[in-house]
Design a protein around this motif. Structure first.
Motif, mmCIF file in Angstrom:
data_model
loop_
_atom_site.group_PDB
_atom_site.id
_atom_site.type_symbol
_atom_site.label_atom_id
_atom_site.label_comp_id
_atom_site.label_asym_id
_atom_site.label_seq_id
_atom_site.Cartn_x
_atom_site.Cartn_y
_atom_site.Cartn_z
ATOM 1 N N GLY A 100 10.569 -1.081 52.252
ATOM 2 C CA GLY A 100 11.538 -0.755 51.213
ATOM 3 C C GLY A 100 12.961 -0.923 51.702
ATOM 4 O O GLY A 100 13.873 -1.185 50.908
ATOM 5 N N PRO A 153 6.302 0.606 40.898
ATOM 6 C CA PRO A 153 6.623 -0.194 39.716
ATOM 7 C C PRO A 153 5.677 0.011 38.542
ATOM 8 O O PRO A 153 6.088 -0.119 37.384
ATOM 9 C CB PRO A 153 6.558 -1.631 40.241
ATOM 10 C CG PRO A 153 5.657 -1.566 41.428
ATOM 11 C CD PRO A 153 5.903 -0.232 42.054
ATOM 12 N N MET A 186 13.710 -4.505 51.351
ATOM 13 C CA MET A 186 13.843 -4.750 49.915
ATOM 14 C C MET A 186 15.246 -4.382 49.431
ATOM 15 O O MET A 186 15.851 -5.087 48.616
ATOM 16 C CB MET A 186 12.773 -3.935 49.180
ATOM 17 C CG MET A 186 12.509 -4.350 47.766
ATOM 18 S SD MET A 186 11.088 -3.453 47.068
ATOM 19 C CE MET A 186 9.727 -4.438 47.681
ATOM 20 N N TYR A 187 15.781 -3.288 49.949
ATOM 21 C CA TYR A 187 17.147 -2.869 49.602
ATOM 22 C C TYR A 187 18.170 -3.822 50.220
ATOM 23 O O TYR A 187 19.122 -4.244 49.544
ATOM 24 C CB TYR A 187 17.397 -1.446 50.076
ATOM 25 C CG TYR A 187 18.827 -0.988 49.900
ATOM 26 C CD1 TYR A 187 19.312 -0.607 48.648
ATOM 27 C CD2 TYR A 187 19.706 -0.945 50.989
ATOM 28 C CE1 TYR A 187 20.634 -0.202 48.482
ATOM 29 C CE2 TYR A 187 21.022 -0.535 50.826
ATOM 30 C CZ TYR A 187 21.479 -0.166 49.575
ATOM 31 O OH TYR A 187 22.783 0.226 49.417
ATOM 32 N N GLN A 205 12.710 2.275 46.865
ATOM 33 C CA GLN A 205 11.379 2.868 46.866
ATOM 34 C C GLN A 205 10.991 3.278 45.452
ATOM 35 O O GLN A 205 11.291 4.368 44.987
ATOM 36 C CB GLN A 205 11.376 4.070 47.828
ATOM 37 C CG GLN A 205 10.022 4.482 48.337
ATOM 38 C CD GLN A 205 9.375 3.471 49.265
ATOM 39 O OE1 GLN A 205 9.930 2.410 49.549
ATOM 40 N NE2 GLN A 205 8.192 3.769 49.737
ATOM 41 N N GLN A 246 12.701 -5.813 42.974
ATOM 42 C CA GLN A 246 11.668 -5.681 44.003
ATOM 43 C C GLN A 246 11.026 -7.004 44.424
ATOM 44 O O GLN A 246 10.584 -7.125 45.567
ATOM 45 C CB GLN A 246 10.563 -4.742 43.511
ATOM 46 C CG GLN A 246 10.958 -3.272 43.435
ATOM 47 C CD GLN A 246 9.757 -2.381 43.144
ATOM 48 O OE1 GLN A 246 9.003 -2.629 42.220
ATOM 49 N NE2 GLN A 246 9.597 -1.333 43.942
ATOM 50 N N LEU A 304 2.841 -6.328 41.161
ATOM 51 C CA LEU A 304 4.110 -5.614 41.244
ATOM 52 C C LEU A 304 4.539 -5.171 39.842
ATOM 53 O O LEU A 304 5.431 -5.754 39.228
ATOM 54 C CB LEU A 304 5.168 -6.521 41.882
ATOM 55 C CG LEU A 304 6.487 -5.863 42.291
ATOM 56 C CD1 LEU A 304 6.286 -4.934 43.492
ATOM 57 C CD2 LEU A 304 7.531 -6.929 42.643
#
Length: 383
Positions: free
Chosen positions: A205, A288, A208-209, A285, A316, A245
């Protein structure tokens, strides 16, 4: 080279798949998980939050009680199973996948095939989740043995009433070792990745950020996610995207009248970004599949369900690119712990009915809420 420690435990980065760029995963050696010293505990905690996923090899004799105690290191007040009574709801999408160990109810049994007896459970049939039961479109029967998909990217959490667990632990008890599969995204990108059949896969995560634009980072820091009440029942009629996702919006979710009684105070509204309690890094985080609404900084809602899902997917999707996916190639005796507040994970693969696979899973509903972007770092080393 292993990192120096204050105990016998050493931390070793795991070898990475050729072409991959993920930065998560480490092996911890020389740990006696049945009898940990305070120094051992500190090393394990620090290693988990710095590496997101840690693995101990050759833990075949680890008892369910010891697994429970090791999992509780990250939240000593937590005692109850992380999904609460979600597992017992017949309409929940989680119901068929887990069995509870009678003498250690925080520990669940997952896997595949018929098991005559295991940890007090008798004549149980385990079912490895297959994407054909959850995805809108599926891989053809003739291609299914060589190919697979992410079943469902998720966080282990009830997302109603209970706080998301700090960590989840998994012990591989019995593992049928077979060929690799090609994991297909099937979203017109051509993306795919080779994974061991039945691998549990993880993405960071935090990565991902970090991949977001500055504008999207600001949006993520300031926006909260309202999750559906009784989310695993709410989504039971809907189907997932081919990437696992999040869900396809077709109006198939159950309405409030079709759900168990809803208490407004138990509906979860959580930050999009969760802070690592040791490093201070932010992770995007979001579960989904369970998203119902997005709440802006001023308290207003972003559009409807479909728009909320599209926004979350756009944020994401870059973080599950093939090079960022860490797949565990399970061997019997592998014991893994992952930061449930810092990674997303998914089941992959499929097994024939006669292929017996047994895992033990443990997580507990947390005693503390999620740390959002505005909150200071809490040092988990401090008691």
């Amino acid at each position: 080279m292993p990192h120096a420690t204050l105990s016998n435990i050493t931390v070793h980065p795991l070898p990475r798949r050729l072409g991959s760029t993920y930065t998560i995963g480490a092996e911890l050696r020389n740990a006696n998980l049945e009898s940990l010293t305070p120094s051992d505990e500190e090393i394990i905690k620090k290693a988990l939050y710095e590496n997101q996923v840690i693995i101990f090899k050759k833990q075949d004799s680890l008892t369910p009680f010891a697994q429970y105690n090791v999992t509780r290191l990250f939240d000593l007040v937590a005692t109850s199973y992380g999904h609460g009574k979600t597992l017992d709801a017949k309409r929940s999408i989680l119901h068929p996948d887990l069995k509870t160990i009678p003498h250690q109810p925080q520990v669940q049994v997952i896997g595949n095939g018929f098991v005559p007896e295991f940890e007090g459970l008798k004549d149980i049939t385990l079912r490895h989740p297959h994407h054909k039961t959850f995805h809108k479109d599926v891989i053809s029967e003739e291609d299914d043995r060589e190919n697979t998909r992410f079943y469902r990217w998720h966080i282990d959490a009830a997302l109603y009433d209970l706080e998301p667990p700090m960590v989840t632990s998994l012990l591989a008890v019995r593992v049928p070792k077979t060929e690799y599969q090609t994991l297909r995204y099937d979203d017109r990108t051509g993306d795919e990745v080779k994974v061991p059949r039945g691998s549990t896969v993880f993405v960071s995560g935090e990565t991902m950020y970090d991949l977001l634009s500055e504008e999207d980072k600001k949006f993520a820091r300031e926006t909260k996610v309202q999750y559906a009440p009784h989310p695993y029942i709410w989504m039971s009629g809907a189907r997932s995207r081919s990437t696992g996702l999040g869900m396809v919006s077709e109006g198939l979710e159950l309405d409030a009248a079709q759900l168990p009684p809803i208490e407004q105070g138990k509906i979860k509204t959580l930050p999009m970004c969760w802070r690592n309690p040791v490093t201070g890094k932010l992770a995007l985080q979001i579960h989904p599949s369970a998203v119902q609404k997005l709440v802006l900084k001023d308290g207003t809602m972003v559009g409807g369900l479909k728009e909320a899902r599209e926004i979350v997917y756009r944020l994401q999707r870059p973080g599950i690119a093939p090079e960022l996916v860490f797949p565990i190639d399970w061997e019997e005796g592998d014991f893994a712990i992952f930061n449930n507040r810092g990674v997303l994970h998914s089941v992959t693969g499929s097994f024939l009915p006669e292929e017996v696979r047994i895992f033990r899973q443990c997580n507990m509903a947390a005693s503390q809420p999620v740390q959002g972007p505005e909150e200071a770092i809490l040092d988990v080393m401090m008691e």
